[in-house]
Design an enzyme around this catalytic site. Structure first.
Site, short mmCIF file in Angstrom:
data_model
loop_
_atom_site.label_atom_id
_atom_site.label_comp_id
_atom_site.label_asym_id
_atom_site.label_seq_id
_atom_site.Cartn_x
_atom_site.Cartn_y
_atom_site.Cartn_z
N PRO A 17 0.92 -1.20 0.07
CG PRO A 17 0.03 -1.16 2.24
CD PRO A 17 0.65 -1.80 1.28
CD GLN A 71 -2.18 0.14 5.71
OE1 GLN A 71 -2.12 1.50 5.00
NE2 GLN A 71 -1.46 -0.85 5.94
CB CYS A 101 1.92 5.82 8.63
SG CYS A 101 1.93 7.21 7.98
CE LYS A 140 3.30 -2.24 4.59
NZ LYS A 140 3.64 -0.99 4.76
N GLY A 202 10.63 -4.22 1.99
CA GLY A 202 11.60 -3.49 2.21
C GLY A 202 12.78 -3.54 1.11
CG ASP A 203 15.74 -1.49 1.03
OD1 ASP A 203 14.85 -0.45 0.73
OD2 ASP A 203 16.60 -1.62 1.77
C1 LIG Z 1 4.77 7.16 -1.02
C2 LIG Z 1 4.63 6.19 -0.03
C3 LIG Z 1 3.18 6.06 0.44
C4 LIG Z 1 3.21 5.09 1.58
N1 LIG Z 1 1.88 4.87 1.99
C5 LIG Z 1 1.57 3.74 2.76
C6 LIG Z 1 0.42 3.44 3.24
O1 LIG Z 1 -0.63 4.17 3.01
N2 LIG Z 1 0.33 2.25 4.10
C7 LIG Z 1 1.28 1.53 4.50
O2 LIG Z 1 1.19 0.37 5.36
N3 LIG Z 1 2.63 1.88 4.01
C8 LIG Z 1 2.80 2.82 3.14
N4 LIG Z 1 4.06 2.96 2.80
C9 LIG Z 1 5.10 2.03 3.06
C10 LIG Z 1 5.05 0.93 2.01
O3 LIG Z 1 3.98 0.37 2.08
C11 LIG Z 1 6.29 0.00 2.25
O4 LIG Z 1 6.30 -0.57 3.47
C12 LIG Z 1 7.85 0.76 2.30
O5 LIG Z 1 7.77 1.75 1.08
C13 LIG Z 1 8.79 -0.02 2.09
O6 LIG Z 1 8.87 -0.79 1.15
P1 LIG Z 1 9.69 -0.80 -0.36
O7 LIG Z 1 11.19 -0.59 -0.02
O8 LIG Z 1 9.20 -1.90 -1.20
O9 LIG Z 1 9.13 0.47 -0.93
C14 LIG Z 1 4.33 3.98 2.01
C15 LIG Z 1 5.71 4.16 1.27
C16 LIG Z 1 5.48 5.41 0.15
C17 LIG Z 1 6.91 5.45 -0.45
#
Ligand SMILES: Cc1cc2nc3c(=O)[nH]c(=O)nc-3n(C[C@H](O)[C@H](O)[C@H](O)COP(=O)(O)O)c2cc1C
Length: 330
Positions: A17, A71, A101, A140, A202-203
């Site tokens: 998300p 969510q 968050c 989460k 994550g990443d």
């Molecule tokens: C622009 C943005 C908005 C996000 N909004 C949410 C959200 O609404 N709910 C949530 O659980 N995580 C949110 N996240 C976190 C992501 O779901 C994820 O946990 C985080 O980016 C790490 O994963 P990644 O390295 O694959 O980006 C957000 C991340 C970004 C970059």
């Protein structure tokens, strides 16, 4: 009740998300590209039960093929329970509680990652949700509030004990925000501590990375966030095997379908903002992306934004010709 174990086994890699990005049109596109079931962006429980119009748009249902996870952000059972019941009534198959968050205006109100600070109070909230819902309840989480309180394992054990059905772990702490590498060993620690399925996050930037995270941590499934922005085809195992022309053709089709879904499903003002945002993400990292971004955001209509984006192909071709010319010694 839907089994999270079975669902995650069938959905090993899925879109994470992301507020302001992973709305209905993006989730439909991600599913078509091969993502497992998707989760809505965070929806504020207090705003939802106040009938806030913008929040209702976030809670809208879309023609998704797979179960729908929605969510919620909230700080008390008094608003989270009625908000969750409302989402289930509207069609949610799974309720996910945002406990990660890091945004200051969210955590100041006791929501998001703040729920990891008072484990006892959060246990009572989750128990109230569990008792009220007849769909899977998931959470989460982050690694912890800050580097002194990395309590993901404690929170996961508590969640399992109050009947939470599955957990997603983004292992950075709230204070780390998005800095540094995500410490995947925290995911492995949570996997070892609970007997409910854990999704790692994550990443991860490719399906190969996702497989590596599953092998290294033992997690049941993986969520991909930022790497999927402007690249939803990363969920498609075929994509990387295609010849360059066929790959470019597939990418063009995904962008065109995504824009069509935005126009079909979002109100006009929101659709224009989304189209620009998503086109900027598709253009990111390419030649002239920075200049293109400025032009895109000034576009008065979706058609104009699309025309600007399509010029990107010409810019890329020009720079490729120049490069090839240099390589050929021209
Ligand atoms: C622009 C943005 C908005 C996000 N909004 C949410 C959200 O609404 N709910 C949530 O659980 N995580 C949110 N996240 C976190 C992501 O779901 C994820 O946990 C985080 O980016 C790490 O994963 P990644 O390295 O694959 O980006 C957000 C991340 C970004 C970059």
């Amino acid at each position: 009740m839907l089994s999270m174990q079975d669902l995650l086994a069938a959905s090993p890699v899925r879109l994470a998300p992301m507020a302001a990005f992973t709305n209905g049109p993006f989730r439909i596109i991600a599913e078509r590209c091969g993502s497992g079931f998707t989760t809505s962006e965070e929806i504020d429980a207090d705003a939802l039960i106040r009938d806030n119009a913008r929040t209702e748009l976030l809670a809208q249902q879309y023609p998704l093929r797979q179960p729908v996870a929605m969510q919620l952000l909230g700080s008390s059972a008094e608003t989270l329970v009625p908000a969750a019941l409302r989402l289930v009534e509207a069609g949610a198959d799974i309720i996910d509680i945002n406990m990660g968050c890091p945004v200051p205006k969210v955590v100041r109100k006791g929501k998001g990652a703040a729920l990891m600070r008072d484990v006892g109070a959060t246990a009572r909230i989750l128990a109230a949700l569990r008792a009220a819902l007849d769909v899977p309840l998931t959470i989460k989480i982050r690694g912890g509030w800050d580097d002194h309180t990395l309590n993901a394992v404690e929170v996961a054990r508590m969640a399992r004990n109050v009947g939470v059905d599955a957990i997603t772990v983004h292992p950075r702490s709230r204070s780390q925000r998005y800095a540094g590498r995500a410490p995947w060993d925290v995911i492995a620690d949570v996997v070892a501590a609970v007997d409910i399925p854990v999704t790692g996050n994550g990443d991860v930037t490719s399906l190969a990375d996702a497989r590596r995270m599953m092998a290294e941590t033992g997690c049941a499934a993986v969520m991909v966030g930022r790497a999927a922005l402007g690249r939803p085809w990363l969920f498609d195992p075929e994509h990387a095997t295609l010849a360059p022309e066929a790959r470019a053709q597939l990418e063009r089709q995904v962008v065109a379908d995504h824009l069509a879904l935005i126009e079909e499903h979002l109100p006009p003002k929101e659709a224009l903002i989304q189209a620009k945002k998503q086109l900027a993400a598709y253009a990111a990292g390419g030649p002239g992306a920075r200049a293109l971004r400025g032009e895109l955001f000034a576009a008065p209509t979706i058609g104009a934004a699309r025309a600007i984006y399509e010029r990107r192909g010409a810019i890329a071709d020009e720079s490729r010709t120049e490069r090839d010319g240099v390589a050929a010694g021209a």
